[in-house]
Design a protein around this motif. Structure first.
Motif, short mmCIF file in Angstrom:
data_model
loop_
_atom_site.label_atom_id
_atom_site.label_comp_id
_atom_site.label_asym_id
_atom_site.label_seq_id
_atom_site.Cartn_x
_atom_site.Cartn_y
_atom_site.Cartn_z
N SER A 134 0.82 -1.22 0.00
CA SER A 134 0.00 0.00 0.00
C SER A 134 0.85 1.27 0.00
CB SER A 134 -0.95 0.00 1.20
OG SER A 134 -0.22 0.07 2.41
N TYR A 135 2.12 1.14 0.34
CA TYR A 135 3.02 2.30 0.33
C TYR A 135 4.09 2.18 -0.76
CZ TYR A 135 0.66 3.93 4.45
OH TYR A 135 -0.32 4.38 5.31
N GLY A 136 3.76 1.40 -1.79
CA GLY A 136 4.58 1.41 -3.00
C GLY A 136 5.68 0.39 -3.11
N LEU A 137 5.77 -0.54 -2.19
CA LEU A 137 6.83 -1.56 -2.26
C LEU A 137 6.33 -2.80 -2.98
CD1 LEU A 137 8.31 -1.35 1.37
CD2 LEU A 137 9.14 -0.22 -0.71
N LYS A 138 7.19 -3.38 -3.77
CA LYS A 138 6.86 -4.63 -4.46
C LYS A 138 7.19 -5.81 -3.55
CE LYS A 138 7.77 -2.75 -9.08
NZ LYS A 138 8.60 -2.86 -10.32
N VAL A 139 6.18 -6.63 -3.34
CA VAL A 139 6.37 -7.82 -2.52
C VAL A 139 5.71 -9.00 -3.24
CG1 VAL A 139 5.97 -8.92 -0.28
CG2 VAL A 139 6.28 -6.44 -0.41
N ASN A 140 6.55 -9.84 -3.83
CA ASN A 140 6.06 -11.03 -4.52
C ASN A 140 7.12 -12.12 -4.46
OD1 ASN A 140 7.93 -10.44 -6.71
ND2 ASN A 140 6.46 -8.85 -7.33
N ARG A 141 6.90 -13.21 -5.13
CA ARG A 141 7.85 -14.33 -5.07
C ARG A 141 9.22 -13.97 -5.64
NH1 ARG A 141 4.44 -19.80 -6.72
NH2 ARG A 141 3.00 -19.76 -4.92
N GLY A 142 9.21 -13.10 -6.63
CA GLY A 142 10.48 -12.77 -7.27
C GLY A 142 11.20 -11.56 -6.67
N LYS A 143 10.45 -10.73 -5.95
CA LYS A 143 11.06 -9.49 -5.44
C LYS A 143 10.39 -9.07 -4.13
CE LYS A 143 12.74 -5.12 -7.34
NZ LYS A 143 12.75 -4.24 -8.54
N ASP A 144 11.21 -8.63 -3.20
CA ASP A 144 10.70 -8.13 -1.92
C ASP A 144 11.46 -6.86 -1.56
OD1 ASP A 144 9.74 -7.64 0.60
OD2 ASP A 144 9.84 -9.72 1.26
N GLU A 145 10.84 -5.71 -1.87
CA GLU A 145 11.50 -4.42 -1.63
C GLU A 145 11.50 -4.01 -0.17
OE1 GLU A 145 11.10 -2.25 -5.97
OE2 GLU A 145 9.62 -1.75 -4.42
N ARG A 146 10.92 -4.81 0.70
CA ARG A 146 11.03 -4.55 2.13
C ARG A 146 12.48 -4.69 2.59
NH1 ARG A 146 6.75 -8.64 4.70
NH2 ARG A 146 7.72 -9.95 3.09
N LEU A 147 13.27 -5.41 1.80
CA LEU A 147 14.68 -5.62 2.14
C LEU A 147 15.57 -4.52 1.58
CD1 LEU A 147 14.88 -9.49 1.53
CD2 LEU A 147 14.45 -8.27 3.66
N ASN A 148 15.01 -3.62 0.77
CA ASN A 148 15.76 -2.50 0.22
C ASN A 148 15.70 -1.35 1.24
OD1 ASN A 148 16.06 0.12 -1.26
ND2 ASN A 148 16.40 -1.23 -3.00
N ILE A 149 16.85 -0.99 1.79
CA ILE A 149 16.89 0.00 2.88
C ILE A 149 16.29 1.33 2.42
CG2 ILE A 149 18.37 1.33 4.41
CD1 ILE A 149 20.31 -1.02 4.43
N ARG A 150 16.72 1.81 1.28
CA ARG A 150 16.26 3.13 0.83
C ARG A 150 14.78 3.13 0.51
NH1 ARG A 150 15.49 6.25 -3.67
NH2 ARG A 150 16.15 8.44 -3.48
N LYS A 151 14.31 2.15 -0.28
CA LYS A 151 12.90 2.12 -0.67
C LYS A 151 11.98 1.87 0.51
CE LYS A 151 13.55 0.77 -5.51
NZ LYS A 151 13.24 -0.23 -6.57
N SER A 152 12.39 1.00 1.41
CA SER A 152 11.54 0.72 2.57
C SER A 152 11.50 1.91 3.52
CB SER A 152 12.04 -0.53 3.31
OG SER A 152 13.33 -0.33 3.85
#
Length: 260
Positions: A149-167
């Motif tokens: 809901s705040y613009g991060l991609k979270v799926n089987r191939g990518k999890d932007e919660r692990l990206n420090i800057r984007k998260s």
């Protein structure tokens, strides 16, 4: 004349003898500064060792913490004691700060978020890595739905919660919304932990909107205290047993343009 003189001398001698006896029969009075004082030590004193001074101005995001309240003071000291080096036995928190703060701080500034929120990742994921039992992940411990809901991609191939800057950008957007709802950075931090719906219900039920006077669940009720304790531990490491200062304190802050 001779008899009168003799009587007078006798009276003087008697007075001198009485005065001498009074002097030696009186207990000497010690000066006030040499009088020993005994202060009873309580269990709490032994635990915290009086490391926090009364003049210390504890706050979160410049919202003052009422340390004159005995309950609040105890909870804060307990949280600080928990994070002292003698309990943690590791410099991992300072190592993480060294890595994360140069990325997090300029993003917080760009979004107008108080700098104290940089301690949230240390509290959320400071001593552990990976995914929580509930499914939260990354330094900001986002749940998948909230992250999306705040613009991060979270799926089987990518999890932007692990990206420090984007998260961090996603966290800033979320925190800004929470502040707009509660008009308090302290309550925004509590809502970040517990969710805005649960916090709003607690406020309405208790008719109280001061975090420090509210009765909340154990995790949320100690959350802001943990943030303030982490702020103390990171900013004044030597005071709490961390003798190796982390290098970030001596580094210039990186520049970052405004983030949309």
């Amino acid at each position: 004349m001779g008899k009168k003189h003799l009587v007078t001398c006798s009276v003087i001698v008697v007075l001198v003898i009485i005065s001498t006896l009074n002097i030696f029969s009186t207990n000497p009075v010690l000066p006030a500064k040499t009088t020993p004082k005994f202060i009873e030590a309580t269990t709490a004193d032994l635990l915290f060792l009086k490391t926090e001074k009364a003049e210390d101005n504890f706050n979160f995001a410049n919202e003052a913490l009422p340390v004159n309240d005995k309950r609040v003071d105890y909870k804060l000291k307990k949280s600080i004691a928990t994070h002292r080096f003698r309990n943690v036995q590791s410099n991992i928190l300072h190592s993480k700060a060294d890595k994360l703060f140069p990325v997090i701080e300029p993003i917080l500034r760009a979004y107008g978020i108080p700098e104290d929120f940089k301690f949230v990742p240390l509290v959320e994921s400071g001593l552990r890595e990976g995914t929580s039992p509930k499914g939260a992940r990354g330094i900001w411990q986002f749940m998948p739905g909230t992250a999306r809901s705040y613009g991060l991609k979270v799926n089987r191939g990518k999890d932007e919660r692990l990206n420090i800057r984007k998260s961090t950008i996603a966290a800033c957007k979320y925190i800004k919304e929470l502040y707009a709802e509660f008009n308090s950075w302290t309550l925004a931090a509590a809502a970040y932990n517990n969710g805005s719906i649960k916090l709003e219900r607690a406020i309405n039920r208790q008719k109280e909107d001061n975090y420090f006077r509210m009765s909340l669940n154990r995790e949320t009720g100690s959350y802001v205290y943990k943030l303030i304790a982490m702020k103390e531990i990171i900013n004044r490491p030597k005071k709490y047993g961390y003798n190796n200062y982390y290098s970030y304190l001596q580094k210039p802050l990186p520049m970052l343009t405004a983030v949309n």
